[in-house]
Design a protein around this motif. Structure first.
Motif, PDB file in Angstrom:
ATOM      1  N   GLN A  21       0.816  -1.265  -0.028  1.00 22.41           N
ATOM      2  CA  GLN A  21      -0.044  -0.119  -0.095  1.00 22.41           C
ATOM      3  C   GLN A  21       0.980   1.253   0.137  1.00 22.41           C
ATOM      4  OE1 GLN A  21      -2.742  -0.374   3.167  1.00 22.41           O
ATOM      5  NE2 GLN A  21      -4.226  -1.469   2.105  1.00 22.41           N
ATOM      6  N   ILE A  22       1.778   1.278   0.949  1.00 17.09           N
ATOM      7  CA  ILE A  22       2.948   2.236   0.974  1.00 17.09           C
ATOM      8  C   ILE A  22       3.331   2.570  -0.468  1.00 17.09           C
ATOM      9  CG2 ILE A  22       4.783   3.191   1.959  1.00 17.09           C
ATOM     10  CD1 ILE A  22       4.042   1.775   4.695  1.00 17.09           C
ATOM     11  N   TYR A  23       3.996   1.468  -1.057  1.00 19.27           N
ATOM     12  CA  TYR A  23       4.704   1.583  -2.342  1.00 19.27           C
ATOM     13  C   TYR A  23       3.620   2.202  -3.236  1.00 19.27           C
ATOM     14  CZ  TYR A  23       6.525  -0.127  -6.682  1.00 19.27           C
ATOM     15  OH  TYR A  23       6.936  -0.037  -7.832  1.00 19.27           O
ATOM     16  N   HIS A  24       2.287   1.822  -3.327  1.00 20.59           N
ATOM     17  CA  HIS A  24       1.497   2.453  -4.314  1.00 20.59           C
ATOM     18  C   HIS A  24       1.245   3.666  -4.163  1.00 20.59           C
ATOM     19  CE1 HIS A  24       0.992  -1.272  -7.140  1.00 20.59           C
ATOM     20  NE2 HIS A  24       1.075  -1.874  -5.921  1.00 20.59           N
ATOM     21  N   THR A  25       0.938   3.957  -3.025  1.00 26.54           N
ATOM     22  CA  THR A  25       0.575   5.511  -2.693  1.00 26.54           C
ATOM     23  C   THR A  25       1.531   6.283  -3.116  1.00 26.54           C
ATOM     24  OG1 THR A  25       0.677   4.672  -0.380  1.00 26.54           O
ATOM     25  CG2 THR A  25      -1.171   6.150  -0.955  1.00 26.54           C
ATOM     26  N   GLU A  26       2.989   5.904  -2.530  1.00 22.35           N
ATOM     27  CA  GLU A  26       4.136   6.807  -2.867  1.00 22.35           C
ATOM     28  C   GLU A  26       4.413   6.731  -4.455  1.00 22.35           C
ATOM     29  OE1 GLU A  26       6.196   8.595  -0.791  1.00 22.35           O
ATOM     30  OE2 GLU A  26       4.422   8.310   0.476  1.00 22.35           O
TER      31      GLU A  26
END
Length: 444
Positions: A159-164
């Motif tokens: 999730q973090i990866y995608h948001t970033e």
DNA sequence: CGATATGATTTGCA
DNA sequence: TGCAAATCATATCG
């Protein structure tokens, strides 16, 4: 050189509006063909001078001149010439350094993120961590790496990866648009070719992709750390609680002729054990089912390897099962005393009923048989077994299967060392025992 | 601390 | 794909 001459010619032929309009600095009239070279040079000198001094002028003045220039009728022609020149010089400067090959490191990172299920399709079960790469098939992937913690953390990372990533992309787009607008705006006053804009966009994208690479790198690192921690945790051996072992053993010995719990049975066992197992460590339910498989795998192989060693245990559990069954059946009989004796015990309502399984009879045979050596089974147990025998022979009509002197354990194995195939039951097994699906659990 | 028990993993097979 | 077999790794016991 040639270009410069053309510019100058063009400039010479266009009395710059700004100057004439603003007055004060009117250009000398074009000389046409009558002027000498000296006169021409003088003109050019004047123009250059004006251009040079434009920076000395106040902002308002310059702005006004710019506007004047923009409005001049010859402006487009002049502008296109300037663009052309710039294009040519720009191209020669840049050379052919475009089309850099894809960064191998970036490709490696991308591949890894894909393999780890971070950048892949949403639910792809891509947690190809550890060994089970085969777990990629979705659906009931209970045997795959199903550590809930691991999954949760991976999802978090994902999730973090995608948001970033999205953030970066958005920022990149915004910035690109902004720069393009700026350039387009400026392109009205200075020659900016589309190629140049393109190049600028490329530079911006490269900058942003280098930032993205950093993001990918740290994501990969995070996944690696998570993975190593997870594997360590998995490798660590936990000890099942006594209760859980007992439940598993009970099932194992009461299904000794075919100790292969079906998926449902595994689920059931997992559920039963999960209470106790979960006390040992944070084990999700799906994992307990997988632990059950492990346990049975180990048990089967170890039992087979050394039947003698497990004899005691087998007898113990057989007795235990018999007692349980005796109680259950006795209770059932007592509850339905008026019922016909041929009515099968109604106590088998449990999801997998240990007491009524066909293997029960194997256990009883062993307990009752001549070759029985388990002296530790007390007389009271024996009497319970006798009672049970009696009750069952009345209730289920299994009497013909009882009284044999077969040791159940070794005979449950075929000559190949494998367990009896459920589809070809031997005479050792109770004649009433059908194929696995029939005899298992709730049958009877 | 070594022996043993046992849960977990890996490998190969049908 | 599930299982057997081998093996690894750790918990527990004496």
């Amino acid at each position: 050189m040639d270009e410069q001459a053309r510019i100058m010619q063009a400039l010479g032929g266009v009395s710059l509006a700004g100057h004439s309009v603003q007055g004060g600095m009117a250009l000398p009239p074009p000389h046409g063909h009558d002027g000498t070279d000296d006169g021409r040079k003088q003109d050019i000198g004047d123009i250059l001078h004006q251009i040079m001094t434009i920076t000395d002028q106040s902002l308002d003045e310059a702005q006004a001149k710019k506007h004047g220039l923009n409005c001049h009728r010859m402006k487009p022609a002049l502008f296109s010439v300037l663009c052309e020149i710039k294009e040519k010089t720009g191209l020669s400067i840049r050379g052919a350094q475009e089309e850099d090959p894809p960064d191998p490191q970036l490709m490696r990172l991308d591949n890894m993120l894909l393999a780890e299920g971070v950048s892949g399709p949403e639910k792809g079960g891509g947690s190809a961590a550890a060994a089970a790469a085969a777990a990629a098939s979705g659906g009931a992937s209970d045997n795959s790496i199903e550590h809930s913690d691991y999954r949760a953390k991976l999802t978090q990372i994902r999730q973090i990866y995608h948001t970033e990533l999205e953030k970066y992309e958005q920022a990149c787009n915004e910035f690109t648009t902004h720069v393009m607008n700026l350039l387009r705006e400026q392109s009205r006053t200075r020659p900016i070719s589309p190629k140049e804009i393109e190049r600028m966009v490329g530079i911006i994208h490269r900058k942003f992709s280098s930032i993205q690479m950093q993001l990918k790198q740290s994501t990969c690192e995070a996944v690696m750390i998570l993975r190593s921690r997870f594997l360590d945790a998995r490798r660590k051996r936990r000890n099942f609680s006594k209760q859980a072992t007992e439940i598993l053993n009970e099932y194992f010995y009461s299904h000794l002729s075919n100790p292969y719990p079906s998926e449902e049975a595994k689920e059931e066992l997992a559920k039963k054990c999960s209470i106790t197992v979960s006390q040992v460590g944070a084990v999700s339910f799906s994992q307990t089912q997988w632990l059950v498989s492990n346990w049975f795998g180990n048990k089967r192989i170890r039992y087979k390897k050394n039947i003698g060693k497990f004899q005691e245990e087998a007898n113990l559990y057989a007795a235990k099962t018999a007692v349980t069954a005796a109680h259950a059946v006795a209770a059932a009989v007592q509850n339905s005393q008026t019922n016909s004796p041929t009515t099968p015990s109604s106590g088998s309502s449990g999801s997998f009923n240990l007491s009524n399984s066909g293997d029960m009879f194997l256990s009883m045979q062993s307990l009752n048989g001549d070759s029985y050596q388990g002296a530790q089974v007390g007389a009271n147990v024996q009497s319970q077994v006798d009672t049970l025998r009696h009750v069952i022979s009345q209730t289920a009509g299994y009497s013909e299967g009882l009284g044999g002197n077969t040791m159940y354990s070794p005979h449950s194995l075929n000559t190949n060392g494998g367990w009896q195939d459920a589809t070809t039951p031997s005479s050792v097994i109770s004649p009433n025992e059908g194929p696995r699906s029939v005899h298992s659990d709730t049958s009877n």
